[in-house]
Design an enzyme around this catalytic site. Structure first.
Site, PDB file in Angstrom:
ATOM      1  N   ASP A 183      13.486   2.640  11.669  1.00 42.63           N
ATOM      2  CA  ASP A 183      12.771   1.551  12.341  1.00 42.63           C
ATOM      3  C   ASP A 183      11.897   2.208  13.402  1.00 42.63           C
ATOM      4  O   ASP A 183      12.405   2.755  14.389  1.00 42.63           O
ATOM      5  CB  ASP A 183      13.793   0.589  12.972  1.00 42.63           C
ATOM      6  CG  ASP A 183      13.118  -0.563  13.706  1.00 42.63           C
ATOM      7  OD1 ASP A 183      11.889  -0.499  13.933  1.00 42.63           O
ATOM      8  OD2 ASP A 183      13.830  -1.520  14.070  1.00 42.63           O
ATOM      9  N   LEU A 224       0.820  -1.207   0.000  1.00 42.65           N
ATOM     10  CA  LEU A 224       0.000   0.000   0.000  1.00 42.65           C
ATOM     11  C   LEU A 224       0.859   1.264   0.000  1.00 42.65           C
ATOM     12  O   LEU A 224       0.610   2.197  -0.770  1.00 42.65           O
ATOM     13  CB  LEU A 224      -0.924  -0.002   1.231  1.00 42.65           C
ATOM     14  CG  LEU A 224      -1.834   1.216   1.377  1.00 42.65           C
ATOM     15  CD1 LEU A 224      -2.715   1.404   0.150  1.00 42.65           C
ATOM     16  CD2 LEU A 224      -2.693   1.092   2.637  1.00 42.65           C
ATOM     17  N   ASP A 229     -10.332  -4.349   7.424  1.00 43.70           N
ATOM     18  CA  ASP A 229     -11.683  -4.929   7.516  1.00 43.70           C
ATOM     19  C   ASP A 229     -11.708  -6.098   8.499  1.00 43.70           C
ATOM     20  O   ASP A 229     -12.760  -6.465   9.018  1.00 43.70           O
ATOM     21  CB  ASP A 229     -12.153  -5.391   6.125  1.00 43.70           C
ATOM     22  CG  ASP A 229     -11.169  -6.333   5.432  1.00 43.70           C
ATOM     23  OD1 ASP A 229     -10.119  -6.661   6.012  1.00 43.70           O
ATOM     24  OD2 ASP A 229     -11.463  -6.741   4.286  1.00 43.70           O
ATOM     25  N   TYR A 246      -3.339 -10.651  14.609  1.00 40.60           N
ATOM     26  CA  TYR A 246      -3.265  -9.497  13.692  1.00 40.60           C
ATOM     27  C   TYR A 246      -4.467  -8.574  13.892  1.00 40.60           C
ATOM     28  O   TYR A 246      -4.320  -7.373  14.121  1.00 40.60           O
ATOM     29  CB  TYR A 246      -3.210  -9.990  12.243  1.00 40.60           C
ATOM     30  CG  TYR A 246      -3.419  -8.911  11.203  1.00 40.60           C
ATOM     31  CD1 TYR A 246      -2.426  -7.962  10.965  1.00 40.60           C
ATOM     32  CD2 TYR A 246      -4.605  -8.837  10.479  1.00 40.60           C
ATOM     33  CE1 TYR A 246      -2.620  -6.959  10.009  1.00 40.60           C
ATOM     34  CE2 TYR A 246      -4.802  -7.858   9.518  1.00 40.60           C
ATOM     35  CZ  TYR A 246      -3.806  -6.918   9.294  1.00 40.60           C
ATOM     36  OH  TYR A 246      -4.005  -5.929   8.358  1.00 40.60           O
TER      37      TYR A 246
HETATM   38  N1  LIG Z   1      -2.408  -6.172   2.265  1.00 44.29           N
HETATM   39  C1  LIG Z   1      -3.703  -6.256   2.533  1.00 44.29           C
HETATM   40  O1  LIG Z   1      -4.442  -6.983   1.867  1.00 44.29           O
HETATM   41  C2  LIG Z   1      -4.293  -5.431   3.659  1.00 44.29           C
HETATM   42  C3  LIG Z   1      -5.650  -5.639   3.964  1.00 44.29           C
HETATM   43  C4  LIG Z   1      -6.228  -4.872   4.960  1.00 44.29           C
HETATM   44  C5  LIG Z   1      -5.455  -3.924   5.647  1.00 44.29           C
HETATM   45  N2  LIG Z   1      -4.144  -3.773   5.350  1.00 44.29           N
HETATM   46  C6  LIG Z   1      -3.374  -2.757   6.103  1.00 44.29           C
HETATM   47  O2  LIG Z   1      -2.743  -1.911   5.159  1.00 44.29           O
HETATM   48  C7  LIG Z   1      -1.489  -1.438   5.673  1.00 44.29           C
HETATM   49  C8  LIG Z   1      -0.391  -1.725   4.670  1.00 44.29           C
HETATM   50  O3  LIG Z   1      -0.306  -3.128   4.455  1.00 44.29           O
HETATM   51  P1  LIG Z   1       0.659  -3.730   3.335  1.00 44.29           P
HETATM   52  O4  LIG Z   1       0.042  -4.979   2.854  1.00 44.29           O
HETATM   53  O5  LIG Z   1       1.048  -2.664   2.388  1.00 44.29           O
HETATM   54  O6  LIG Z   1       1.922  -4.124   4.233  1.00 44.29           O
HETATM   55  P2  LIG Z   1       3.366  -4.683   3.753  1.00 44.29           P
HETATM   56  O7  LIG Z   1       3.410  -4.837   2.286  1.00 44.29           O
HETATM   57  O8  LIG Z   1       3.649  -5.880   4.603  1.00 44.29           O
HETATM   58  O9  LIG Z   1       4.349  -3.510   4.185  1.00 44.29           O
HETATM   59  C9  LIG Z   1       4.634  -3.270   5.526  1.00 44.29           C
HETATM   60  C10 LIG Z   1       5.489  -2.028   5.628  1.00 44.29           C
HETATM   61  O10 LIG Z   1       5.758  -1.771   7.017  1.00 44.29           O
HETATM   62  C11 LIG Z   1       7.145  -1.511   7.137  1.00 44.29           C
HETATM   63  N3  LIG Z   1       7.637  -1.898   8.460  1.00 44.29           N
HETATM   64  C12 LIG Z   1       7.654  -3.127   8.994  1.00 44.29           C
HETATM   65  N4  LIG Z   1       8.258  -3.080  10.214  1.00 44.29           N
HETATM   66  C13 LIG Z   1       8.619  -1.800  10.419  1.00 44.29           C
HETATM   67  C14 LIG Z   1       9.280  -1.122  11.478  1.00 44.29           C
HETATM   68  N5  LIG Z   1       9.712  -1.760  12.575  1.00 44.29           N
HETATM   69  N6  LIG Z   1       9.487   0.215  11.352  1.00 44.29           N
HETATM   70  C15 LIG Z   1       9.080   0.868  10.248  1.00 44.29           C
HETATM   71  N7  LIG Z   1       8.448   0.281   9.217  1.00 44.29           N
HETATM   72  C16 LIG Z   1       8.224  -1.043   9.306  1.00 44.29           C
HETATM   73  C17 LIG Z   1       7.808  -2.344   6.058  1.00 44.29           C
HETATM   74  O11 LIG Z   1       9.090  -1.808   5.807  1.00 44.29           O
HETATM   75  P3  LIG Z   1      10.339  -2.708   5.211  1.00 44.29           P
HETATM   76  O12 LIG Z   1       9.747  -3.604   4.157  1.00 44.29           O
HETATM   77  O13 LIG Z   1      11.236  -1.660   4.633  1.00 44.29           O
HETATM   78  O14 LIG Z   1      10.928  -3.446   6.338  1.00 44.29           O
HETATM   79  C18 LIG Z   1       6.832  -2.148   4.921  1.00 44.29           C
HETATM   80  O15 LIG Z   1       7.114  -0.956   4.234  1.00 44.29           O
HETATM   81  C19 LIG Z   1      -1.316  -2.123   7.021  1.00 44.29           C
HETATM   82  O16 LIG Z   1      -1.770  -1.268   8.038  1.00 44.29           O
HETATM   83  C20 LIG Z   1      -2.244  -3.323   6.942  1.00 44.29           C
HETATM   84  O17 LIG Z   1      -2.672  -3.716   8.214  1.00 44.29           O
HETATM   85  C21 LIG Z   1      -3.543  -4.505   4.376  1.00 44.29           C
END
Ligand SMILES: NC(=O)c1ccc[n+]([C@@H]2O[C@H](COP(=O)([O-])OP(=O)(O)OC[C@H]3O[C@@H](n4cnc5c(N)ncnc54)[C@H](OP(=O)(O)O)[C@@H]3O)[C@@H](O)[C@H]2O)c1
Length: 307
Positions: A49, A15, A115, A137
């Site tokens: 971080d 995202l 969701d 989660y």
């Molecule tokens: N994906 C879905 O289908 C989905 C559905 C519903 C809600 N969401 C929500 O949408 C948001 C984004 O999800 P996403 O799927 O894009 O997640 P993602 O692809 O797993 O990305 C997670 C991000 O968080 C960063 N991160 C992890 N640990 C960290 C730390 N200690 N300090 C700073 N940054 C850190 C990672 O950085 P690095 O990679 O650089 O370590 C990465 O940029 C989240 O809030 C998630 O709960 C996602």
């Protein structure tokens, strides 16, 4: 539109990266990453971080944002089950701390939630419905919402579901279907799990409209069309011209997944539609764009950002 300074956390994630690339077309964007190095001229990349004491305050002081979009999280559902402490820190405590510092500095914040705060027994959830998260989660994300609301009542809390192209091509359900079907491999499509996903790029643009409109509070920020994961897989297959029979209709009960999944996560989005005065993007147009991005080499362009 006035050009804003926007801090996007988790800018290497599914995202965060797509949102940063969309926002950077109009605004000055600072994208925070953690372990992943990014090489891009589209926005300024900042390594931090957020679990390190003082990191959040330093990040805000350094970037001086007008708007903050908080996408960083421990978003891998199964990893949260194996490391509940990290899930609690990243998904619950960090959002609360960030929201507090943002409130002090006077910027506007979107906190991204999910969701999955609902148990999915009923579906068609409105913002006023009582959540009942299943699993580590979902519980940690709900606690994050509560921490943000308590420390920054002006913040927007956006419950989302999304798909799109990610840095390594493996983060989203659309990529899962694309990867398997393009390799002619059969893959499970759940017939009894329903959701309302939005293309990550569309979602990023909706976030900008929400900030521009000066909204605050809880909003279901989902696609305007809901469907089963099986039907979603079939739509991916159809759009890319893959063999549809490779999408195997399966019950989630037979899937062997570690973390509990909520079966019906359909969300009502009337509140946001009314607030923005326009319909939200739907999954069909989103998948059409997902396919156009593919034709235009967007997955490879993203991949080249890996430093
Ligand atoms: N994906 C879905 O289908 C989905 C559905 C519903 C809600 N969401 C929500 O949408 C948001 C984004 O999800 P996403 O799927 O894009 O997640 P993602 O692809 O797993 O990305 C997670 C991000 O968080 C960063 N991160 C992890 N640990 C960290 C730390 N200690 N300090 C700073 N940054 C850190 C990672 O950085 P690095 O990679 O650089 O370590 C990465 O940029 C989240 O809030 C998630 O709960 C996602």
């Amino acid at each position: 539109m006035r050009k804003h300074r926007i801090l996007i956390t988790g800018a290497s994630g599914l995202l965060g990266l797509n949102t940063a690339l969309e926002a950077a077309k109009e605004h000055q964007v600072f994208g925070q990453v953690n372990s992943q190095r990014l090489n891009t001229t589209a926005f300024s990349v900042i390594q931090a971080d957020l679990l390190v004491p003082g990191a959040i305050q330093r990040l805000l002081e350094h970037t001086q944002p007008d708007w903050v979009i908080h996408c960083a999280a421990l978003a891998n559902v199964d990893l949260c089950e194996t490391d509940p402490q990290q899930a609690q820190q990243l998904n619950s405590e960090v959002p609360g701390e960030l929201a507090e510092y943002v409130a002090r500095g006077g910027a506007r914040l979107i906190h991204v939630s999910t969701d999955a705060v609902f148990d999915g027994q009923v579906g068609d959830y409105r913002e006023q419905d009582v959540p009942n998260p299943l699993g580590v989660y979902a519980r940690s994300k709900l606690a994050g919402e509560q921490a943000v609301a308590a420390s920054n009542p002006q913040a927007i809390i956006a419950r989302v579901n999304l798909f799109g192209w990610s840095l390594f091509g493996k983060r989203s359900l659309a990529e899962f279907f694309y990867n398997n079907l393009s390799a002619k491999k059969p893959c499970m499509g759940f017939t009894d799990v329903f959701f309302c996903p939005m293309l990550a790029n569309d979602l990023g643009m909706v976030f900008l409209k929400m900030l521009e409109a000066g909204l605050s509070g809880l909003y279901h920020t989902a696609g305007s069309q809901c469907l089963s994961k099986y039907e979603f897989g079939m739509q991916v297959a159809r759009r890319f011209g893959f063999d549809e029979s490779l999408v195997i209709p399966t019950s989630v009960e037979d899937s062997g997944l570690t973390a509990a999944r909520s079966p019906n996560l359909t969300l009502r989005t009337d509140k946001l539609v009314h607030a923005l005065g326009e319909p939200l993007p739907n999954v069909s147009t989103g998948l059409e764009k997902f396919y156009t991005q593919y034709q235009q080499g967007y997955p490879q362009q993203i991949r080249r950002l890996v430093a």
